[in-house]
Design a protein around this motif. Structure first.
Motif, PDB file in Angstrom:
ATOM      1  N   VAL A 279       0.874  -1.165   0.000  1.00  0.00           N
ATOM      2  CA  VAL A 279       0.000   0.000   0.000  1.00  0.00           C
ATOM      3  C   VAL A 279       0.917   1.222   0.000  1.00  0.00           C
ATOM      4  O   VAL A 279       1.839   1.310   0.807  1.00  0.00           O
ATOM      5  CB  VAL A 279      -0.928   0.019   1.229  1.00  0.00           C
ATOM      6  N   ALA A 280       0.673   2.138  -0.916  1.00  0.00           N
ATOM      7  CA  ALA A 280       1.489   3.351  -0.996  1.00  0.00           C
ATOM      8  C   ALA A 280       1.333   4.159   0.294  1.00  0.00           C
ATOM      9  O   ALA A 280       0.323   4.024   0.995  1.00  0.00           O
ATOM     10  CB  ALA A 280       1.067   4.174  -2.200  1.00  0.00           C
ATOM     11  N   PRO A 281       2.309   5.016   0.615  1.00  0.00           N
ATOM     12  CA  PRO A 281       2.258   5.771   1.874  1.00  0.00           C
ATOM     13  C   PRO A 281       0.968   6.556   2.103  1.00  0.00           C
ATOM     14  O   PRO A 281       0.478   6.633   3.218  1.00  0.00           O
ATOM     15  CB  PRO A 281       3.455   6.720   1.772  1.00  0.00           C
TER      16      PRO A 281
ATOM     17  N   ARG B 171      -6.428   1.941  -7.962  1.00  0.00           N
ATOM     18  CA  ARG B 171      -6.625   3.215  -7.284  1.00  0.00           C
ATOM     19  C   ARG B 171      -7.498   2.987  -6.055  1.00  0.00           C
ATOM     20  O   ARG B 171      -8.269   2.028  -5.989  1.00  0.00           O
ATOM     21  CB  ARG B 171      -7.320   4.208  -8.215  1.00  0.00           C
ATOM     22  N   LYS B 172      -7.380   3.901  -5.105  1.00  0.00           N
ATOM     23  CA  LYS B 172      -8.161   3.796  -3.876  1.00  0.00           C
ATOM     24  C   LYS B 172      -9.663   3.825  -4.181  1.00  0.00           C
ATOM     25  O   LYS B 172     -10.440   3.090  -3.576  1.00  0.00           O
ATOM     26  CB  LYS B 172      -7.786   4.941  -2.934  1.00  0.00           C
ATOM     27  N   ALA B 173     -10.072   4.637  -5.130  1.00  0.00           N
ATOM     28  CA  ALA B 173     -11.497   4.721  -5.499  1.00  0.00           C
ATOM     29  C   ALA B 173     -12.015   3.382  -6.041  1.00  0.00           C
ATOM     30  O   ALA B 173     -13.150   2.992  -5.748  1.00  0.00           O
ATOM     31  CB  ALA B 173     -11.698   5.822  -6.522  1.00  0.00           C
TER      32      ALA B 173
ATOM     33  N   PRO C 287      -1.682   4.138  -4.920  1.00  0.00           N
ATOM     34  CA  PRO C 287      -2.496   2.964  -5.199  1.00  0.00           C
ATOM     35  C   PRO C 287      -2.216   1.804  -4.242  1.00  0.00           C
ATOM     36  O   PRO C 287      -1.294   1.858  -3.435  1.00  0.00           O
ATOM     37  CB  PRO C 287      -2.080   2.582  -6.619  1.00  0.00           C
ATOM     38  N   VAL C 288      -3.005   0.756  -4.407  1.00  0.00           N
ATOM     39  CA  VAL C 288      -2.856  -0.485  -3.648  1.00  0.00           C
ATOM     40  C   VAL C 288      -2.384  -1.550  -4.619  1.00  0.00           C
ATOM     41  O   VAL C 288      -2.958  -1.714  -5.687  1.00  0.00           O
ATOM     42  CB  VAL C 288      -4.209  -0.908  -3.030  1.00  0.00           C
ATOM     43  N   GLU C 289      -1.299  -2.256  -4.284  1.00  0.00           N
ATOM     44  CA  GLU C 289      -0.803  -3.330  -5.148  1.00  0.00           C
ATOM     45  C   GLU C 289      -1.302  -4.659  -4.604  1.00  0.00           C
ATOM     46  O   GLU C 289      -1.097  -4.973  -3.433  1.00  0.00           O
ATOM     47  CB  GLU C 289       0.714  -3.318  -5.210  1.00  0.00           C
TER      48      GLU C 289
END
Length: 73
Positions: A44-46, A63-65, A50-52
């Protein structure tokens, strides 16, 4: 209900349903994210975007959305 955005790094979850509509839902399904599939959150990016994830044997960034539209259990 928890969404994919709420799952911490290093945890797995199973997709319960997709809440998006129209082309957005179709795009998520085309990436292999469907009901019943297991998803592993790799990174998870800081700032949370985005979320991998790993799904069906390959890595994917969301993307978070988009992650908020995926309800997991």
């Amino acid at each position: 209900m928890a969404t994919l955005k709420d799952i911490p790094c290093g945890q797995s979850a199973t997709v319960a349903k997709l809440t998006g509509e129209g082309p957005v839902r179709r795009r998520i399904m085309d990436m292999g994210i469907t009901k019943g599939v297991e998803i592993f959150v790799r990174k998870v990016a800081p700032l949370g975007d985005p979320v991998e994830i790993t799904v069906r044997g390959y890595e994917l960034s969301l993307r978070k959305a988009d992650a908020e539209m995926i309800v997991v259990q």
